[in-house]
Design an enzyme around this catalytic site. Structure first.
Site, short mmCIF file in Angstrom:
data_model
loop_
_atom_site.label_atom_id
_atom_site.label_comp_id
_atom_site.label_asym_id
_atom_site.label_seq_id
_atom_site.Cartn_x
_atom_site.Cartn_y
_atom_site.Cartn_z
N GLU A 95 0.86 -1.27 -0.01
CA GLU A 95 -0.05 0.07 0.02
C GLU A 95 0.73 0.91 0.10
O GLU A 95 1.94 1.12 0.38
CB GLU A 95 -0.94 0.01 1.05
CG GLU A 95 -1.92 -1.13 0.87
CD GLU A 95 -3.19 -1.06 2.43
OE1 GLU A 95 -2.66 -0.59 3.46
OE2 GLU A 95 -3.97 -1.38 2.11
N CYS A 108 3.57 8.53 1.12
CA CYS A 108 4.20 7.60 2.12
C CYS A 108 4.15 5.94 1.35
O CYS A 108 3.12 5.54 0.86
CB CYS A 108 3.15 7.52 3.37
SG CYS A 108 3.75 5.86 4.37
N CYS A 115 6.63 -7.40 7.10
CA CYS A 115 7.66 -6.88 7.95
C CYS A 115 8.31 -7.75 8.98
O CYS A 115 7.40 -8.62 9.41
CB CYS A 115 7.46 -5.61 8.69
SG CYS A 115 8.88 -4.92 9.42
N CYS A 119 7.04 -5.41 15.61
CA CYS A 119 6.81 -4.29 16.72
C CYS A 119 5.55 -4.70 17.13
O CYS A 119 4.30 -4.92 16.39
CB CYS A 119 6.69 -2.82 16.15
SG CYS A 119 8.32 -2.30 15.46
N CYS A 122 2.10 -2.78 16.23
CA CYS A 122 1.84 -2.93 14.56
C CYS A 122 1.34 -4.27 14.12
O CYS A 122 2.06 -5.32 14.19
CB CYS A 122 3.22 -2.47 14.09
SG CYS A 122 3.04 -2.52 12.51
N CYS A 345 -1.24 6.49 10.34
CA CYS A 345 -0.12 5.84 10.91
C CYS A 345 -0.57 4.96 11.83
O CYS A 345 -1.51 4.91 12.80
CB CYS A 345 0.70 6.87 11.76
SG CYS A 345 2.06 6.22 12.55
#
Ligand code: SF4
Length: 360
Positions: A95, A108, A115, A119, A122, A345
């Protein structure tokens, strides 16, 4: 018999393109010209390259291709933010988020599918690591979004004027895909391409210390560091990377980071209720960041139903900010754009899977 794979020319920096032309017995002196065609939005076939001679176009078309991303989903926020989902050749989805303001457009972009950093706040981490994006897939996001802007009636004199700022804060950890990131940055900053200057690009990292050191000598772009905690125990509990490169290592490399005059490091700090948002945390943070030229972005947590974390009350956020400001730090509270389309975010989601979010 295996069919030879064609070469994606959008993966090449200008120097790599010149070497590739030599390998095809084509004149390397044509590389800048060919490169500038490859970096034009809307170019998908060699036949569109009117100023490249026919024989060369035909030779290239036999051996190579021009990759292109096109959006499979587009979501519009009430605040003007637009989230694009791109399907890659192997079916992975990434995205990009376009954030318009009256004066500028910020894009962005993602550097990986998924990933590996894990974290805790997230959900992109929960999705796990799928793969690194190629340079062409990184640049492809920029070109595809410019094409969309043109379709939507945005007008600019040259392609380089469409997107003012480019931030590597989408899916993935950019410095974990360093080699491809470096090629992509080279391409994006090339004067024969989109010509992004170093001040218009920000690379954000969760803190891969050796790669920050490498980047310091390799590439001049803005550095953003996701801190999200003021002490090692809290940071390790939120960000597993801290168990490899702890806060002391991270802050030492930031302190030594070569900055041009008036340049700063951007520190991002997600405020999570009861975890990292106390006055004591703010004071520790101020102490940690002293002598680092920096700006601090406070990001009140974007809640999701899948995670237990909560956003602090406004009063707590103000108190945290005040302590940092009183200590002399430029500190902004950034309320994320595009929350209603899961583009804010911490909400970047693999299309159709709102369980997957990203926090920077
Ligand atoms: S916050 Fe960034 S580095 Fe951490 S898991 Fe999410 S995508 Fe990866």
């Amino acid at each position: 018999m295996s069919i030879p794979q064609k070469t994606d020319l959008r993966n090449f920096s200008k120097a790599q393109l010149a070497a590739y032309l030599v390998s095809l017995d084509l004149p390397p002196g044509r590389a800048p010209h060919l490169f500038s065609w490859l970096q034009k939005p809307g170019i998908k076939e060699f036949s569109q390259m009117a100023t490249i001679n026919r024989a060369m176009r035909q030779r290239l078309a036999k051996q190579a291709f021009i990759s292109r991303l096109s959006a499979v989903t587009t979501e519009y926020s009430t605040d003007g933010t637009i989230k694009y989902g791109f399907a890659l050749q192997d079916g992975e989805i990434i995205e990009s988020v376009l954030i318009p303001t009256p004066k500028r457009h910020t894009l962005c972009i993602s550097s990986q599918a998924g990933c590996a950093m894990g974290c805790k706040f997230c959900l992109t981490g929960a999705m796990g690591f799928k793969r690194n994006l190629t340079p062409a897939e990184i640049i492809g996001q920029v070109l595809a979004v410019i094409e969309k802007m043109i379709e939507n009636g945005v007008r600019r004199a040259t392609p380089r004027e469409f997107i003012n700022n480019l931030v590597f804060m989408g899916m993935g950890e950019p410095l974990a895909n360093y080699d491809n990131l470096k090629i992509a940055l080279n391409i994006l900053m090339d004067r024969h391409g989109l010509e992004f200057t170093e001040r218009r690009i920000t690379v954000s990292t969760c803190g891969i210390v050796p790669k920050i050191k490498t980047m310091a000598t390799d590439i001049r772009v803005n550095l953003a560091v996701s801190l999200h905690a003021a002490d090692n125990d809290t940071r390790s509990s939120l960000m597993p990377i801290n168990m490899i490169y702890n806060l002391d290592d991270l802050l030492a490399v930031c302190r030594a980071y070569p900055l041009k005059p008036r340049k700063v490091i951007l520190f991002a700090y997600i405020l999570i209720r009861g975890i990292n948002d106390s006055d004591r945390d703010a004071r520790t943070l101020a102490h940690n960041l002293c002598r680092i030229p920096c700006r601090i972005n406070l990001l009140p947590y974007n809640e999701s139903v899948e995670l237990p974390y909560k956003r602090p009350e406004a009063e707590r956020i103000n108190s945290f900010q005040k302590i940092l400001r009183d200590a002399g730090f430029r500190t902004m509270v950034r309320d994320s754009r595009g929350a209603d389309i899961a583009a804010a975010c911490g909400q970047l989601a693999k299309c159709g899977n709102k369980k997957t979010t990203h926090q920077r």
